[in-house]
Write an enzyme that holds these catalytic residues in place. Structure first.
Site, PDB file in Angstrom:
ATOM      1  N   GLN A 342       0.802  -1.244  -0.093  1.00  0.00           N
ATOM      2  CA  GLN A 342      -0.184   0.026  -0.023  1.00  0.00           C
ATOM      3  C   GLN A 342       0.766   1.261   0.093  1.00  0.00           C
ATOM      4  OE1 GLN A 342      -2.959  -1.188   0.022  1.00  0.00           O
ATOM      5  NE2 GLN A 342      -4.454   0.598   0.107  1.00  0.00           N
ATOM      6  N   GLU A 431      -8.549  22.448 -23.280  1.00  0.00           N
ATOM      7  CA  GLU A 431      -7.617  23.461 -23.244  1.00  0.00           C
ATOM      8  C   GLU A 431      -6.253  22.994 -23.885  1.00  0.00           C
ATOM      9  OE1 GLU A 431     -10.640  24.207 -22.389  1.00  0.00           O
ATOM     10  OE2 GLU A 431     -10.399  25.367 -20.611  1.00  0.00           O
TER      11      GLU A 431
END
Length: 632
Positions: A342, A431
């Protein structure tokens, strides 16, 4: 391994984890540092939105309802004055702040905001004059909703070649807007399908048979009752893979006449006598000027994306601190956040996100405070063009990794990873496509290198794990990539066809890598300068040193092939740095929960059961919605 007593509730489990933090730092100051500006607005938002029912996400809803809810949420933002189009004049950083706050709530609402206030409102404000500015008060209240008609079906990144025409007719003193083909449809027009009254239409301006290049014209497309006006075809683009609160449209114009004065005339105008004049002589420069609002738009997208990234990391880390699994005793008494699996997945992403956050703040500040003489504009354009790709790609990676590391819970819509992934993909394309922007970045950087390349200076000492040496490695990578590209380009400099072939068909990977190297080096430089601040050092210095070290090690080890092939590092040195990265992750991981708490996002505004009491949430029939049962 973080072992806890079984039977603790989620809140107690998180408290237990925060007490295990290895580094003492001022959490309130870290929040202040990352948020950077407009702290009063941010505090007001947190206080007012925590209990606002309009902001609570709903998932199993019709398309029509999802769009209306996005508009209602934007109206709440407007009513609370979190944003105004006039902020561009008085407090430009507040525009970006509003996008950070909106992204926490709803990326679709954030997208509508970008178009309403930046692309539409900002363009009318900056390219228009007093005769156009009457519409701006309606922008702030949503009484006048606008859209931005630049992209066409056949012309996106090559918009300068668009087909839509704006032909001036002297007899009627009007401009006729026309879409001559299917490829000339204005495409992906946010707000266009349902809500917009106006469109800033970009078109080839024709006066007396002369094409004067791309100009912007204010065109009404619906009346105040939202009835479509004659000559205008509006087609709803329907359901998308995400952000369905955004009403995207295709627009086309069948010889639609508007008054001559609807031409946004800050830089170019047509006189009453029908004469065209412009203070910008080059057609290419005119296009760059009229499309300049895309630059601040990239910062808007990056601002929303950095906020979405922090929200996503907060959800994943808060869950991982409470999800117990097999520990050294063989019982479920270890939080999965204590697993190396993790930590290796999430901790480097936390470090990179903080680094990008600080660098983005720097770019926003440079954009907002640049001198009017344009002396810094080219440099700032390059910064903005690299930050949007770095930040949106990081959001995409964070959303995907955190979804996976949260297991089945991560697949539920209510835990928000899907919304983050949708937002990332929208930002990657909007954009300016990220990869195309990276081409622009490398082109501009090569121009700078051509003026006199200076190789980076190797720091004193032989410790390749030092911050100074790691930063030097980023400088060396950027330098060599540009030198190698520059030498290749120089060989074909006089052959236009060979130049195109080299750039587009032979060196594409190197071009992307050179832009990435610039962005990562710039981020390192800004972070290093931040650490030289005495207040930063005293309040969060130890933590930021760990963050900076992991960021650098992650950048270098992710590109070990480059360093080895170019004989900058030996295999043995590469192994040393990979081990150092493992150690850096181990050092920073105990602080993850305290770090995400410092992002300043109230648990109520994360809107994710797994970031709160996911056990309580699953005690009732929740139907995958968060308004059905309690989860706090």
């Amino acid at each position: 391994m973080h072992v806890v007593r079984r039977g603790l509730n989620t809140s107690s489990l998180r408290v237990a984890w925060t007490k295990g933090g290895a580094t003492a730092f001022d959490q309130a100051y870290l929040q202040h540092l990352l948020e950077f500006d407009n702290h009063d607005t941010r505090d007001k938002f947190r206080q007012q939105m925590v209990d606002n029912k309009t902001m609570v996400p709903r998932y199993n809803v019709r398309l029509e309802e999802e769009r209306e809810v996005a508009l209602q949420r934007l109206k709440v933002f407007c009513d609370n004055k979190y944003i105004s189009v006039f902020d561009f004049n008085h407090n430009p950083l507040k525009i970006f702040t509003a996008h950070e706050l909106a992204s926490i709530i709803d990326p679709a609402m954030c997208t509508k905001m970008t178009v309403q206030f930046n692309l539409f409102g900002g363009t009318v404000l900056k390219l228009g004059t007093e005769r156009h500015h009457g519409v701006l008060s309606g922008v702030d209240t949503l009484d006048d909703v606008g859209c931005f008609g630049l992209t066409e079906l056949g012309y996106g990144n090559n918009a300068v070649e668009m087909e839509t025409t704006a032909v001036y007719d002297k007899e009627t003193d009007s401009i006729t807007i026309n879409s001559p083909s299917a490829l000339s449809q204005k495409y992906w027009i946010t707000n266009g399908a349902i809500h917009a009254h106006h469109c800033v239409v970009f078109a080839q301006l024709m006066v007396d048979g002369v094409n004067n290049g791309i100009h912007a014209v204010l065109v009404p497309i619906r009346d105040k009752s939202l009835r479509q006006l004659p000559g205008i075809t509006i087609q709803d683009m329907g359901h998308k893979i995400g952000l369905n609160g955004v009403d995207n449209a295709k627009l086309s114009f069948d010889n639609v006449k508007v008054p001559r004065v609807n031409l946004l005339n800050r830089y170019s105008d047509i006189s009453e006598a029908g004469e065209f004049t412009s203070s910008i002589k080059s057609g290419r420069k005119r296009f760059l000027t009229v499309a300049d609002q895309l630059l601040s738009g990239r910062l808007c997208i990056a601002s929303g994306s950095i906020s979405g990234t922090k929200s996503t990391l907060a959800v994943a880390v808060k869950y991982a601190a409470t999800r117990l699994c097999v520990g050294p005793t063989g019982k479920s008494d270890a939080a999965i956040l204590s697993y190396q699996l993790q930590q290796n997945a999430i901790t480097p992403l936390v470090a990179r996100t903080i680094a990008l956050n600080v660098a983005l703040n720097y770019c926003k500040h440079r954009w907002a405070t640049q001198p009017n003489d344009g002396s810094q504009h080219a440099q700032i354009v390059t910064m903005c063009c690299v930050m949007k790709p770095l930040v949106t790609w990081n959001l995409e990676r964070v959303a995907s990794v955190c979804r996976e590391r949260s297991g089945g819970q991560g697949y539920l819509s209510c835990n928000r990873f899907g919304a983050a992934l949708e937002s990332a993909h929208a930002g990657i394309t909007a954009e300016g496509d990220n990869a195309v922007l990276m081409q622009k970045v490398t082109k501009e950087r090569l121009t700078q290198f051509a003026k006199g390349p200076k190789p980076p200076k190797q720091p004193e000492g032989s410790d390749i794990k030092s911050l100074a040496y790691l930063h030097y490695l980023l400088e060396q990578r950027e330098f060599l990539l540009n030198i190698q590209l520059g030498m290749a380009m120089q060989k074909v400099f006089t052959d236009k066809e060979a130049m195109f072939k080299l750039w587009m068909n032979e060196k594409s990977d190197q071009i992307q890598l050179a832009a990435l190297a610039y962005g990562e080096r710039l981020t390192s430089q800004v972070l290093n300068e931040s650490l030289s601040n005495s207040e930063v050092q005293s309040k969060v210095g130890d933590l930021m040193q760990l963050v900076y070290r992991l960021y650098l090690l992650d950048c270098v080890t992710s590109n070990l092939d480059f360093y080895l092939l170019n004989k900058i590092l030996t295999i043995e040195q590469g192994a040393v740095l990979k081990n150092a990265r493992v150690q850096a992750i181990r050092q920073l991981s105990p602080d993850l929960l305290n770090i995400v708490n410092s992002f300043g996002i109230p648990d109520q505004l994360l809107f994710a059961p797994i970031a709160n009491d996911w056990v309580k949430y699953n005690q009732g029939d929740n139907q995958g919605e968060i308004d059905k049962v309690p989860y706090m």
